[in-house]
Write a protein that holds these residues in place. Structure first.
Motif, PDB file in Angstrom:
ATOM      1  N   SER A 197       0.831  -1.239  -0.553  1.00  0.00           N
ATOM      2  CA  SER A 197       0.453  -0.238   0.081  1.00  0.00           C
ATOM      3  C   SER A 197       0.994   1.602   0.320  1.00  0.00           C
ATOM      4  CB  SER A 197      -1.178  -0.133   1.543  1.00  0.00           C
ATOM      5  OG  SER A 197      -0.553   0.076   2.588  1.00  0.00           O
ATOM      6  N   PHE A 198       2.233   1.158   0.741  1.00  0.00           N
ATOM      7  CA  PHE A 198       3.018   2.304   0.093  1.00  0.00           C
ATOM      8  C   PHE A 198       3.585   2.686  -0.802  1.00  0.00           C
ATOM      9  CE2 PHE A 198       5.080   0.192   4.898  1.00  0.00           C
ATOM     10  CZ  PHE A 198       3.720   1.441   5.210  1.00  0.00           C
ATOM     11  N   ARG A 199       3.185   1.696  -2.269  1.00  0.00           N
ATOM     12  CA  ARG A 199       3.665   1.783  -3.011  1.00  0.00           C
ATOM     13  C   ARG A 199       2.256   2.265  -4.309  1.00  0.00           C
ATOM     14  NH1 ARG A 199       5.512  -2.187  -5.872  1.00  0.00           N
ATOM     15  NH2 ARG A 199       6.824  -0.693  -7.092  1.00  0.00           N
ATOM     16  N   GLU A 200       1.116   1.646  -3.681  1.00  0.00           N
ATOM     17  CA  GLU A 200       0.267   1.893  -5.059  1.00  0.00           C
ATOM     18  C   GLU A 200      -1.141   1.733  -4.142  1.00  0.00           C
ATOM     19  OE1 GLU A 200       1.714  -1.424  -7.713  1.00  0.00           O
ATOM     20  OE2 GLU A 200       1.748  -3.286  -6.500  1.00  0.00           O
ATOM     21  N   PRO A 201      -2.512   1.281  -4.709  1.00  0.00           N
ATOM     22  CA  PRO A 201      -4.062   1.051  -3.877  1.00  0.00           C
ATOM     23  C   PRO A 201      -3.493  -0.589  -4.257  1.00  0.00           C
ATOM     24  CG  PRO A 201      -3.648   3.002  -5.829  1.00  0.00           C
ATOM     25  CD  PRO A 201      -2.197   2.602  -5.698  1.00  0.00           C
ATOM     26  N   ILE A 202      -4.000  -0.630  -2.829  1.00  0.00           N
ATOM     27  CA  ILE A 202      -4.271  -2.077  -2.579  1.00  0.00           C
ATOM     28  C   ILE A 202      -5.646  -2.618  -2.559  1.00  0.00           C
ATOM     29  CG2 ILE A 202      -2.952  -2.477  -1.228  1.00  0.00           C
ATOM     30  CD1 ILE A 202      -4.189  -2.275   1.296  1.00  0.00           C
ATOM     31  N   VAL A 203      -6.289  -3.949  -2.361  1.00  0.00           N
ATOM     32  CA  VAL A 203      -7.524  -3.935  -2.803  1.00  0.00           C
ATOM     33  C   VAL A 203      -8.302  -3.839  -1.016  1.00  0.00           C
ATOM     34  CG1 VAL A 203      -9.461  -5.878  -3.190  1.00  0.00           C
ATOM     35  CG2 VAL A 203      -7.330  -5.833  -4.586  1.00  0.00           C
ATOM     36  N   VAL A 204      -8.774  -3.375  -0.580  1.00  0.00           N
ATOM     37  CA  VAL A 204      -8.488  -3.344   1.254  1.00  0.00           C
ATOM     38  C   VAL A 204      -9.507  -3.978   2.124  1.00  0.00           C
ATOM     39  CG1 VAL A 204      -9.655  -1.144   2.458  1.00  0.00           C
ATOM     40  CG2 VAL A 204      -8.294  -0.695   0.851  1.00  0.00           C
ATOM     41  N   PRO A 205     -10.662  -4.405   0.818  1.00  0.00           N
ATOM     42  CA  PRO A 205     -12.055  -5.651   1.848  1.00  0.00           C
ATOM     43  C   PRO A 205     -10.630  -7.050   2.310  1.00  0.00           C
ATOM     44  CG  PRO A 205     -13.172  -4.903  -0.159  1.00  0.00           C
ATOM     45  CD  PRO A 205     -11.328  -3.802  -0.026  1.00  0.00           C
ATOM     46  N   VAL A 206      -9.469  -6.775   0.836  1.00  0.00           N
ATOM     47  CA  VAL A 206      -8.660  -8.121   1.811  1.00  0.00           C
ATOM     48  C   VAL A 206      -7.881  -8.171   2.926  1.00  0.00           C
ATOM     49  CG1 VAL A 206      -6.902  -9.513   0.992  1.00  0.00           C
ATOM     50  CG2 VAL A 206      -8.821  -9.235  -0.961  1.00  0.00           C
ATOM     51  N   LEU A 207      -7.319  -6.753   2.741  1.00  0.00           N
ATOM     52  CA  LEU A 207      -6.556  -6.707   4.204  1.00  0.00           C
ATOM     53  C   LEU A 207      -7.703  -6.439   5.292  1.00  0.00           C
ATOM     54  CD1 LEU A 207      -4.160  -3.659   4.545  1.00  0.00           C
ATOM     55  CD2 LEU A 207      -5.956  -3.594   6.632  1.00  0.00           C
ATOM     56  N   VAL A 208      -8.833  -5.983   5.436  1.00  0.00           N
ATOM     57  CA  VAL A 208      -9.870  -6.036   6.623  1.00  0.00           C
ATOM     58  C   VAL A 208     -10.091  -7.461   7.156  1.00  0.00           C
ATOM     59  CG1 VAL A 208     -12.039  -5.124   7.147  1.00  0.00           C
ATOM     60  CG2 VAL A 208     -10.395  -3.500   5.538  1.00  0.00           C
ATOM     61  N   VAL A 209     -10.267  -7.931   6.153  1.00  0.00           N
ATOM     62  CA  VAL A 209     -11.354  -9.884   5.672  1.00  0.00           C
ATOM     63  C   VAL A 209      -9.907 -10.323   6.517  1.00  0.00           C
ATOM     64  CG1 VAL A 209     -11.155 -11.899   5.330  1.00  0.00           C
ATOM     65  CG2 VAL A 209     -12.522  -9.219   4.686  1.00  0.00           C
ATOM     66  N   LEU A 224      -8.652  -0.558  14.954  1.00  0.00           N
ATOM     67  CA  LEU A 224      -7.518  -0.414  14.046  1.00  0.00           C
ATOM     68  C   LEU A 224      -8.273  -1.123  12.326  1.00  0.00           C
ATOM     69  CD1 LEU A 224      -4.465  -0.930  16.022  1.00  0.00           C
ATOM     70  CD2 LEU A 224      -4.748   1.525  14.522  1.00  0.00           C
ATOM     71  N   ALA A 225      -9.192  -1.691  12.800  1.00  0.00           N
ATOM     72  CA  ALA A 225      -9.333  -3.046  11.698  1.00  0.00           C
ATOM     73  C   ALA A 225     -10.418  -1.983  10.582  1.00  0.00           C
ATOM     74  CB  ALA A 225      -9.823  -4.194  12.014  1.00  0.00           C
ATOM     75  N   VAL A 226     -11.382  -1.409  11.385  1.00  0.00           N
ATOM     76  CA  VAL A 226     -12.537  -0.343  11.467  1.00  0.00           C
ATOM     77  C   VAL A 226     -11.953   0.640  10.659  1.00  0.00           C
ATOM     78  CG1 VAL A 226     -14.705   0.956  12.420  1.00  0.00           C
ATOM     79  CG2 VAL A 226     -14.157  -1.023  13.371  1.00  0.00           C
ATOM     80  N   VAL A 227     -11.433   1.228  10.870  1.00  0.00           N
ATOM     81  CA  VAL A 227     -10.538   2.084  10.717  1.00  0.00           C
ATOM     82  C   VAL A 227      -9.352   1.929   8.931  1.00  0.00           C
ATOM     83  CG1 VAL A 227      -8.709   4.096  10.674  1.00  0.00           C
ATOM     84  CG2 VAL A 227      -9.940   4.089  12.447  1.00  0.00           C
ATOM     85  N   ALA A 228      -8.970   0.863   9.098  1.00  0.00           N
ATOM     86  CA  ALA A 228      -8.658   0.604   7.695  1.00  0.00           C
ATOM     87  C   ALA A 228      -9.989   0.462   6.947  1.00  0.00           C
ATOM     88  CB  ALA A 228      -7.987  -0.712   8.009  1.00  0.00           C
ATOM     89  N   ALA A 229     -10.777   0.149   7.457  1.00  0.00           N
ATOM     90  CA  ALA A 229     -12.120  -0.214   6.391  1.00  0.00           C
ATOM     91  C   ALA A 229     -12.036   0.681   5.637  1.00  0.00           C
ATOM     92  CB  ALA A 229     -12.943  -0.731   6.460  1.00  0.00           C
ATOM     93  N   GLY A 230     -11.837   2.529   6.343  1.00  0.00           N
ATOM     94  CA  GLY A 230     -12.310   3.357   5.184  1.00  0.00           C
ATOM     95  C   GLY A 230     -14.089   3.644   5.440  1.00  0.00           C
ATOM     96  N   VAL A 231     -14.683   2.983   6.864  1.00  0.00           N
ATOM     97  CA  VAL A 231     -16.064   3.576   6.817  1.00  0.00           C
ATOM     98  C   VAL A 231     -16.628   4.748   7.362  1.00  0.00           C
ATOM     99  CG1 VAL A 231     -16.102   0.717   6.233  1.00  0.00           C
ATOM    100  CG2 VAL A 231     -16.239   1.554   8.567  1.00  0.00           C
ATOM    101  N   LEU A 232     -15.186   5.936   8.503  1.00  0.00           N
ATOM    102  CA  LEU A 232     -15.981   6.343   8.877  1.00  0.00           C
ATOM    103  C   LEU A 232     -15.000   7.562   8.540  1.00  0.00           C
ATOM    104  CD1 LEU A 232     -14.273   5.162  12.483  1.00  0.00           C
ATOM    105  CD2 LEU A 232     -16.496   4.433  11.542  1.00  0.00           C
ATOM    106  N   PRO A 233     -15.885   8.864   8.810  1.00  0.00           N
ATOM    107  CA  PRO A 233     -15.228   9.732   8.314  1.00  0.00           C
ATOM    108  C   PRO A 233     -13.803  10.310   9.288  1.00  0.00           C
ATOM    109  CG  PRO A 233     -17.429   9.994   9.093  1.00  0.00           C
ATOM    110  CD  PRO A 233     -16.880   8.906   9.958  1.00  0.00           C
ATOM    111  N   ARG A 234     -12.897  10.794   8.993  1.00  0.00           N
ATOM    112  CA  ARG A 234     -11.457  11.211   9.470  1.00  0.00           C
ATOM    113  C   ARG A 234     -11.661  11.516  11.278  1.00  0.00           C
ATOM    114  NH1 ARG A 234      -7.353  14.303  10.318  1.00  0.00           N
ATOM    115  NH2 ARG A 234      -5.843  13.510  10.053  1.00  0.00           N
ATOM    116  N   LEU A 235     -12.531  13.075  10.936  1.00  0.00           N
ATOM    117  CA  LEU A 235     -12.536  12.713  12.179  1.00  0.00           C
ATOM    118  C   LEU A 235     -13.073  12.351  13.535  1.00  0.00           C
ATOM    119  CD1 LEU A 235     -14.363  16.559  12.088  1.00  0.00           C
ATOM    120  CD2 LEU A 235     -11.788  15.661  12.501  1.00  0.00           C
ATOM    121  N   LEU A 236     -14.410  11.469  13.044  1.00  0.00           N
ATOM    122  CA  LEU A 236     -14.812   9.813  13.856  1.00  0.00           C
ATOM    123  C   LEU A 236     -13.163   8.305  13.986  1.00  0.00           C
ATOM    124  CD1 LEU A 236     -16.766   9.151  15.542  1.00  0.00           C
ATOM    125  CD2 LEU A 236     -17.758   8.011  13.371  1.00  0.00           C
TER     126      LEU A 236
END
Length: 271
Positions: free
Chosen positions: A84-96, A190-202
């Motif tokens: 992920s530091f170099r290119e976009p990844i499939v985030v759902p796989v990381l979260v699962v 951390l897993a919930v935040v990694a999923a990207g389902v929350l606004p940044r402030l939350l």
């Protein structure tokens, strides 16, 4: 015949390669991802083999195999995080992968208790896998919420490093259920935040709450170790040398002090 002491950890390396190969064949994995995953596998095999030798165990227990599975999933999360530091990844796989690894944390404890195979090695292995997974997830979400989140992942390792400098920090802590709750909270947040389902402030608020719980838990452990530290015994003062009185010497008379006279012996009897 090769002993189980040598084959069990290497089975973990085979599982790690299988997880990396599955990721490469589905979502893709770069050479850097492969390198990160394989490096973790090598360290895991070395550390687990060392732990088995020190504990005198000849094989992994049933719960240890569950923890080993968690470890290989954490290695997959590490590989995806490096990519992920170099290119976009499939985030759902990381979260699962993270969610399954976190869920198995409850399973290995249940297996250990029901099979009567609770051990210090298993508890340490479980704790190190948790710490590594939290650190890797912190590295992934740092781009979303800021580098400060790395404090969550680094706190466990700072605690261990402090024990190298302060011997009283290496004491054994009593079991505390709250410590497990706090550890699980870090991974879930951390897993919930990694999923990207929350606004940044939350997301920041959630992680700040997790960090506050972690600071409280570590602070309580440090305070307990400090209160129960082994204090060095006080050094006794050296006794002053006493010179023998010369023959025929009579003690000086001091005003107000009577000197008791010893009865003289005559013929073996006292007067």
């Amino acid at each position: 015949m090769v002993s189980a002491l040598r084959t069990d950890p290497f089975a973990g390396a085979i599982l790690q390669v299988g997880v990396l190969a599955a990721l490469a064949g589905t979502v893709g994995l770069s050479a850097y991802g492969w390198l990160a995953g394989l490096l973790f596998g090598v360290v895991m095999v070395a550390a687990l083999g060392y732990g088995l030798r020190r504990s005198g165990a000849d094989r992994l227990g049933p719960a240890d195999w569950v923890t080993l599975t968690r470890a290989t999933l954490a290695g997959g999360v590490a590989a995806l995080t490096v990519d992920s530091f170099r290119e976009p990844i499939v985030v759902p796989v990381l979260v699962v992968l993270s969610a399954v690894a976190l869920s198995l944390d409850w399973v290995d404890g249940q297996v250990a208790r029901r099979t009567g195979t609770v051990s210090a090695l298993g508890a340490r292995f479980d704790m190190e896998v948790d710490s590594f997974l939290v650190l890797v997830l912190c590295g992934y979400v740092a781009d979303q919420v800021g580098a400060w989140v790395l404090v969550i992942g680094a706190m466990r390792y700072v605690f261990v490093a402090a024990g190298w400098v302060l011997p009283w920090m290496r004491g054994s802590l009593p079991p505390r259920y709250w410590r497990k709750v706090v550890a699980a909270t870090q991974g879930i947040a951390l897993a919930v935040v990694a999923a990207g389902v929350l606004p940044r402030l939350l997301a920041v608020a959630v992680l700040l709450g997790a960090l506050a719980m972690l600071v409280e838990s570590f602070g309580r452990d440090v305070a307990w170790l400090w209160r129960h530290r082994v204090r060095p015994a006080p050094r006794a003062l050296p006794a002053a040398p006493v010179s023998p009185a010369p023959a025929g010497h009579r003690p000086e008379w001091t005003p107000g002090v009577r000197i008791a006279r010893q009865p003289a012996e005559v013929g073996g009897r006292h007067r």
